[in-house]
Design a protein around this motif. Sequence first.
Motif, mmCIF file in Angstrom:
data_model
loop_
_atom_site.group_PDB
_atom_site.id
_atom_site.type_symbol
_atom_site.label_atom_id
_atom_site.label_comp_id
_atom_site.label_asym_id
_atom_site.label_seq_id
_atom_site.Cartn_x
_atom_site.Cartn_y
_atom_site.Cartn_z
ATOM 1 N N SER A 85 0.795 -1.224 0.000
ATOM 2 C CA SER A 85 0.000 0.000 0.000
ATOM 3 C C SER A 85 0.830 1.277 0.000
ATOM 4 C CB SER A 85 -0.961 0.008 1.193
ATOM 5 O OG SER A 85 -2.057 0.860 0.965
ATOM 6 N N ASP A 105 -7.688 2.696 1.041
ATOM 7 C CA ASP A 105 -9.015 2.607 0.451
ATOM 8 C C ASP A 105 -9.935 3.671 1.057
ATOM 9 O OD1 ASP A 105 -9.864 1.698 2.940
ATOM 10 O OD2 ASP A 105 -10.126 -0.376 2.300
ATOM 11 N N LEU A 111 -4.086 -1.299 1.154
ATOM 12 C CA LEU A 111 -4.475 -2.088 -0.018
ATOM 13 C C LEU A 111 -3.520 -3.252 -0.220
ATOM 14 C CD1 LEU A 111 -4.772 0.834 -2.608
ATOM 15 C CD2 LEU A 111 -6.631 -0.073 -1.205
ATOM 16 N N ASP A 112 -3.991 -4.288 -0.898
ATOM 17 C CA ASP A 112 -3.092 -5.284 -1.481
ATOM 18 C C ASP A 112 -2.882 -4.818 -2.918
ATOM 19 O OD1 ASP A 112 -1.647 -7.409 -2.351
ATOM 20 O OD2 ASP A 112 -3.126 -8.931 -1.851
ATOM 21 N N SER A 128 -6.216 -3.458 -6.788
ATOM 22 C CA SER A 128 -6.022 -4.249 -5.580
ATOM 23 C C SER A 128 -6.682 -5.600 -5.808
ATOM 24 C CB SER A 128 -6.669 -3.550 -4.376
ATOM 25 O OG SER A 128 -6.732 -4.421 -3.256
ATOM 26 N N GLU A 129 -6.049 -6.661 -5.320
ATOM 27 C CA GLU A 129 -6.635 -7.983 -5.523
ATOM 28 C C GLU A 129 -7.478 -8.438 -4.339
ATOM 29 O OE1 GLU A 129 -3.691 -10.899 -6.286
ATOM 30 O OE2 GLU A 129 -2.611 -10.611 -4.412
ATOM 31 N N THR A 130 -7.777 -7.517 -3.425
ATOM 32 C CA THR A 130 -8.577 -7.888 -2.262
ATOM 33 C C THR A 130 -10.035 -8.090 -2.632
ATOM 34 O OG1 THR A 130 -7.106 -6.646 -0.819
ATOM 35 C CG2 THR A 130 -9.271 -7.228 0.065
ATOM 36 N N GLU A 131 -10.626 -7.130 -3.388
ATOM 37 C CA GLU A 131 -12.074 -7.182 -3.651
ATOM 38 C C GLU A 131 -12.461 -7.919 -4.924
ATOM 39 O OE1 GLU A 131 -10.245 -4.388 -3.620
ATOM 40 O OE2 GLU A 131 -10.908 -3.043 -2.044
ATOM 41 N N PRO A 132 -11.860 -7.674 -6.098
ATOM 42 C CA PRO A 132 -10.779 -6.748 -6.444
ATOM 43 C C PRO A 132 -11.326 -5.349 -6.749
ATOM 44 C CG PRO A 132 -11.384 -7.945 -8.395
ATOM 45 C CD PRO A 132 -12.274 -8.466 -7.280
ATOM 46 N N SER A 163 -9.459 -15.831 -3.432
ATOM 47 C CA SER A 163 -8.687 -14.812 -2.724
ATOM 48 C C SER A 163 -7.247 -14.797 -3.211
ATOM 49 C CB SER A 163 -8.726 -15.102 -1.215
ATOM 50 O OG SER A 163 -7.946 -14.184 -0.503
ATOM 51 N N ASN A 164 -6.699 -13.609 -3.382
ATOM 52 C CA ASN A 164 -5.308 -13.426 -3.793
ATOM 53 C C ASN A 164 -5.042 -13.886 -5.227
ATOM 54 O OD1 ASN A 164 -2.784 -12.358 -2.832
ATOM 55 N ND2 ASN A 164 -1.940 -14.426 -2.863
#
Length: 358
Positions: A85, A105, A111-112, A128-132, A163-164
């Motif tokens: 981040s 965010d 963030l990732d 970001s690959e969190t939500e993405p 995830s990820n």
Amino acid sequence: MRLRSVLATLTAGLAAATCVTAAGPAGALSGTADSRGANACSPAVSIESFSDALDKTTYEGAFVGNFSALAVDRDGAIAALSDRSSLFTLDPKTLSPRSTVPLADESGAALDSEGLVVDRDSTRLVSSETEPSVRRYGRDGTLLGRLPVPDALRVAPAGRAASNQTFEALTLLPGGRTLLAGMEGSLSGDTAGIVRLQTWQRQSGRSSRSDQHSHGRRDFRLGAQYGYRTDTGLGLVEAAATPDGRLLVLERGFTAGVGNTVRLYLADLRHATDTTRVDTLTGQDGVRLVRKTLLADIADCPSLGATAKQPQPNPLLDNIEGMAVTGTTRGALRVLLVSDDNQGATQTTRFYSLRVRP
């Protein structure tokens, strides 16, 4: 600065850096190969140099590393995104840090952060690959907006992504009207190894200043989506548009006790099927996937004297994850790669300077 001037400046700077040995400036590329063709990785790709100078260093108290993406800024500097981040600005000649800004965010959380584009107005698009997600930031890290994302690409249970394994790659195609994000892994229901490439189309007309501070939906609207097949055991970790509208694509994998596999492909979206309304991709359903051509397996590059902190097929290899096209020289693309050291003792922050003839 005009784009041509920026690329010319950056190309000259990197060329100068490759002439400096490891005893030179802190960020200069080192391990330069000779001029007799011994630096060839394949008929299409050669490695000019590498640098470990930023490995396990700090800048103004911030750890320099965890790099997941690179982009050329409008002034010729290198923007380097950390997946922890933060966004660094690096000198184009020495690669030494000039500045760093934190990213967050809408709620102020980290963030990732994985993909990076410097837009034509110098704002930054970060995936970001969190939500993405894909968010727009100012140069100072101020959050300006957010782009829409198809429901199916969201992480389960909201969508079908793991995830990820989402928006690892981000690039803007020539002309600046088409933004593309690449999923690292397959959606639930799709055949393993087939990943989705999502595009957005820039809306006609120029946004007003107030529009730039809206939720980002006036910038880009959702566009076509494509299927891309990765090699067995590899994931799509980066994509960079070439001047002719094709893509350089990095595929990467890791096997404990063996090391990394990193391959560079040339991909062509032309003639690929729009998979926006295709629920499952099997590779045998009449859907035309994106065509790809292997340019080089980085394991086949000369090591240039590099050393590895863990087993690798080639000591030059590490966890390569970021890529940017920095200019052209005599018809060849100048490409900069960087590895993500995950802030770990067995991995290295390493920059690679390549020459690619696609």
